[in-house]
Scaffold this motif. Structure first.
Motif, short mmCIF file in Angstrom:
data_model
loop_
_atom_site.label_atom_id
_atom_site.label_comp_id
_atom_site.label_asym_id
_atom_site.label_seq_id
_atom_site.Cartn_x
_atom_site.Cartn_y
_atom_site.Cartn_z
N ARG A 136 54.12 64.06 36.16
CA ARG A 136 52.67 63.84 35.97
C ARG A 136 52.02 63.35 37.25
O ARG A 136 51.67 62.16 37.37
CB ARG A 136 52.46 62.84 34.84
CG ARG A 136 52.93 63.35 33.48
CD ARG A 136 52.56 62.41 32.38
NE ARG A 136 51.16 62.03 32.40
CZ ARG A 136 50.65 61.02 31.71
NH1 ARG A 136 51.45 60.26 30.97
NH2 ARG A 136 49.36 60.76 31.77
N PRO A 137 51.83 64.24 38.21
CA PRO A 137 51.18 63.81 39.46
C PRO A 137 49.71 63.46 39.23
O PRO A 137 49.09 63.99 38.30
CB PRO A 137 51.33 65.03 40.37
CG PRO A 137 51.45 66.19 39.44
CD PRO A 137 52.15 65.68 38.21
N ARG A 138 49.19 62.59 40.07
CA ARG A 138 47.80 62.16 39.95
C ARG A 138 47.13 62.15 41.32
O ARG A 138 47.80 61.89 42.33
CB ARG A 138 47.73 60.71 39.43
CG ARG A 138 48.38 60.50 38.08
CD ARG A 138 48.49 59.02 37.74
NE ARG A 138 49.31 58.25 38.67
CZ ARG A 138 50.64 58.27 38.73
NH1 ARG A 138 51.34 59.03 37.89
NH2 ARG A 138 51.31 57.56 39.62
N LEU A 150 42.59 61.69 38.72
CA LEU A 150 42.69 63.04 38.17
C LEU A 150 44.16 63.28 37.84
O LEU A 150 45.01 63.28 38.73
CB LEU A 150 42.20 64.05 39.22
CG LEU A 150 42.27 65.53 38.87
CD1 LEU A 150 41.38 65.86 37.66
CD2 LEU A 150 41.86 66.39 40.08
N GLU A 151 44.44 63.46 36.55
CA GLU A 151 45.83 63.70 36.13
C GLU A 151 46.06 65.20 36.06
O GLU A 151 45.24 65.92 35.49
CB GLU A 151 46.08 63.05 34.78
CG GLU A 151 45.93 61.55 34.86
CD GLU A 151 46.39 60.84 33.60
OE1 GLU A 151 46.88 61.53 32.67
OE2 GLU A 151 46.26 59.62 33.57
N CYS A 152 47.18 65.65 36.61
CA CYS A 152 47.39 67.09 36.76
C CYS A 152 48.81 67.47 36.38
O CYS A 152 49.72 66.62 36.35
CB CYS A 152 47.21 67.51 38.22
SG CYS A 152 45.87 66.72 39.10
N ALA A 153 49.01 68.78 36.12
CA ALA A 153 50.38 69.29 36.04
C ALA A 153 50.88 69.58 37.45
O ALA A 153 52.06 69.38 37.77
CB ALA A 153 50.41 70.55 35.18
N TYR A 154 49.96 70.08 38.30
CA TYR A 154 50.28 70.35 39.71
C TYR A 154 49.11 69.94 40.57
O TYR A 154 47.96 69.94 40.12
CB TYR A 154 50.53 71.86 39.93
CG TYR A 154 51.79 72.34 39.24
CD1 TYR A 154 53.03 72.14 39.84
CD2 TYR A 154 51.73 72.96 38.00
CE1 TYR A 154 54.20 72.55 39.21
CE2 TYR A 154 52.89 73.37 37.35
CZ TYR A 154 54.12 73.16 37.98
OH TYR A 154 55.27 73.56 37.35
N VAL A 155 49.41 69.59 41.84
CA VAL A 155 48.35 69.26 42.80
C VAL A 155 48.46 70.23 43.97
O VAL A 155 49.56 70.46 44.50
CB VAL A 155 48.49 67.82 43.32
CG1 VAL A 155 47.44 67.54 44.40
CG2 VAL A 155 48.35 66.81 42.17
N ALA A 156 47.32 70.79 44.38
CA ALA A 156 47.27 71.62 45.58
C ALA A 156 46.54 70.84 46.67
O ALA A 156 45.37 70.50 46.52
CB ALA A 156 46.55 72.94 45.29
N GLY A 157 47.25 70.53 47.73
CA GLY A 157 46.66 69.81 48.87
C GLY A 157 46.05 70.84 49.82
O GLY A 157 46.75 71.41 50.65
N CYS A 158 44.74 71.07 49.64
CA CYS A 158 44.01 72.06 50.46
C CYS A 158 42.98 71.31 51.29
O CYS A 158 41.86 71.76 51.48
CB CYS A 158 43.31 73.09 49.57
SG CYS A 158 44.42 73.98 48.47
#
Ligand code: RFL
Ligand code: PHB
Length: 394
Positions: A136-138, A150-158
């Protein structure tokens, strides 16, 4: 707030990713530190590879590009007061590039995102990515004066080179590869029609110069300058005189001059961060790598990364298979290193190193002469400049 994929940054990488995932029914939230007019006005890239234009079309964001962009079938190299055209289609089996500014790509994608109704928060600054190695990345961020998560299944660092996402990869796992060049580019916008119908890349004893386009009435021009140059120290007439001197050819004409409307200096840098994935955090675009702008690769790499990521996320959502997600970093890095190689080589070919000896100068001219006279050398340049197909991504 909660979403499937949290996207940090609304540059080309974040915006294209949001669009591709939206088309596949995957929910995203985009958070962007700056305001909309800043993001839409930031002067940067101008050249889209063949494959980048295809991805934008496939994402439904190619309509204005196809109407207002210009297909270019070649570039001109100038050195020793001579001109040499590199013809792309005949050297690459029909490939070309599209001249369409990054500002316009971003405007088109922002308009689509807002029309789609997907969350795109301007003035929302990511502070940190937490729990990337958990299920559970945030993303911790600040918006309207308050800290939020922001709670996410995945995080994209753009979030570009100066973003925070990369810092979430533990130092013990990070490897960075870097080169700083002892020069930068003074870039200007001019209210003047382009002086030549294709881009001109000029090597001169006084340094590199580039004549690029923004529209039939606006030119984008660059001069190699020392990295610590203050753009205000260059007057308009001085800039035009210097461009003309560096681009001069035997029997050639003058440049079409006009008022300069923007001036900035960009340092040149090569940089790669490996790996591009840590747990559920995926880095894409300038957040993971930088190339010197000579090869016009930065935006194209960013779009290639997110097309690869979108395909992997969609495959995972549909089948539960993580193979493409697991391959993401290695798949992207292969292409990234080819772009690093090309951008570095083209930079070395065209720029004057401050410590260059007369021997270095003659070697550089011999190398340029080889490009001018050898079809395989020209084909190598044309293939890299127009970009290799993004196999399997579309
Ligand atoms: P961007 O465009 O830097 O976008 C990152 C976004 O993230 C935001 N951000 C944050 N948001 C939330 N929280 C935070 N903590 C954040 N920190 C940052 C930023 O505000 C920004 O909106 O990265 P992206 O999307 O990876 O795109 C990369 C391209 O912009 C870049 O590679 C190109 O512009 C490079 N480049 C060129 N690329 C080409 O393909 N062709 C070219 O012709 C070309 N010419 C150029 C260029 C870059 C240049 N400069 C100025 C560096 C010419 C120049 C002069
Ligand atoms: C630009 O138009 O901004 C541009 C074009 C080609 C490059 C770099 C920048 O190689």
């Amino acid at each position: 707030m909660r979403t499937q994929v949290g996207i940090i940054g609304a540059g080309p990488a974040g915006l294209v990713l949001a669009r591709l995932l939206h088309a596949a029914g995957i929910e995203t939230v985009v958070i962007e530190a700056r305001d909309r007019s800043y993001v839409e006005g930031r002067q940067r890239a101008g050249i889209l590879e063949h494959g980048t234009a295809d991805i934008l079309r496939a994402a439904g964001a190619g309509e204005r590009m196809d109407r207002e962009g210009h297909r270019h079938d070649g570039i001109e190299l100038r050195f020793d007061r001579r001109r040499h055209r590199v013809d792309f289609p005949s050297l690459t089996g029909g490939r070309s590039v599209m001249v369409y500014a990054q500002t316009e790509v971003c405007k088109d994608l922002i308009a689509l995102r807002l029309r789609d109704g997907g969350p795109l928060l301007f003035g929302a600054e990511a502070l940190a990515v937490e729990g990337a190695d958990t299920g559970r990345p945030r993303v911790r961020y600040r918006h309207e004066g308050r800290e939020r998560t922001l709670e996410c299944a995945y995080v994209a660092g753009c979030d570009g080179f100066w973003g925070v996402a990369r810092a979430a990869v533990p130092a013990a796992l990070s490897r960075t590869y870097e080169r700083a060049y002892p020069y930068g580019w003074l870039g200007v916008l001019a209210d003047a029609p382009p002086s030549h119908d294709e881009l001109v890349y000029a090597r001169h004893d006084r340094g590199f110069a580039l004549l690029s386009h923004r529209s039939p009435t606006v030119s984008r021009l660059y001069l190699q300058v020392p990295a610590d140059t203050d753009p205000a120290a260059w007057g308009d007439t001085q800039i035009w005189d210097e461009l003309e001197r560096r681009c001069a050819t035997e029997g050639g004409g003058r440049l079409t001059r006009g008022p300069l409307t923007a001036k900035s200096v960009t340092p040149l840098r090569s940089y790669v961060h490996e790996p591009m994935r840590y747990g559920r955090l995926f880095l894409a675009g300038d957040a993971a790598h930088i190339v010197p702008p000579t090869g016009a690769k930065g935006l194209n790499l960013a779009v290639g990364d997110v097309a690869t990521l979108a395909r992997a996320l969609v495959a995972h959502a549909r089948t539960g298979d993580t193979a493409l997600l697991d391959a993401y970093s290695a798949t992207c890095l292969r292409r990234v290193w080819q772009a690093e190689r090309f951008s570095n080589a083209l930079t070395a070919l065209l720029h004057r190193h401050p410590d260059a000896t007369p021997f270095d100068d003659r070697l550089q001219l011999a190398q340029l002469d080889r490009v001018a006279t050898s079809r395989p050398a020209r084909a190598d340049l044309a293939e890299a400049y127009t970009g290799r197909p993004l196999d399997g991504v579309l």
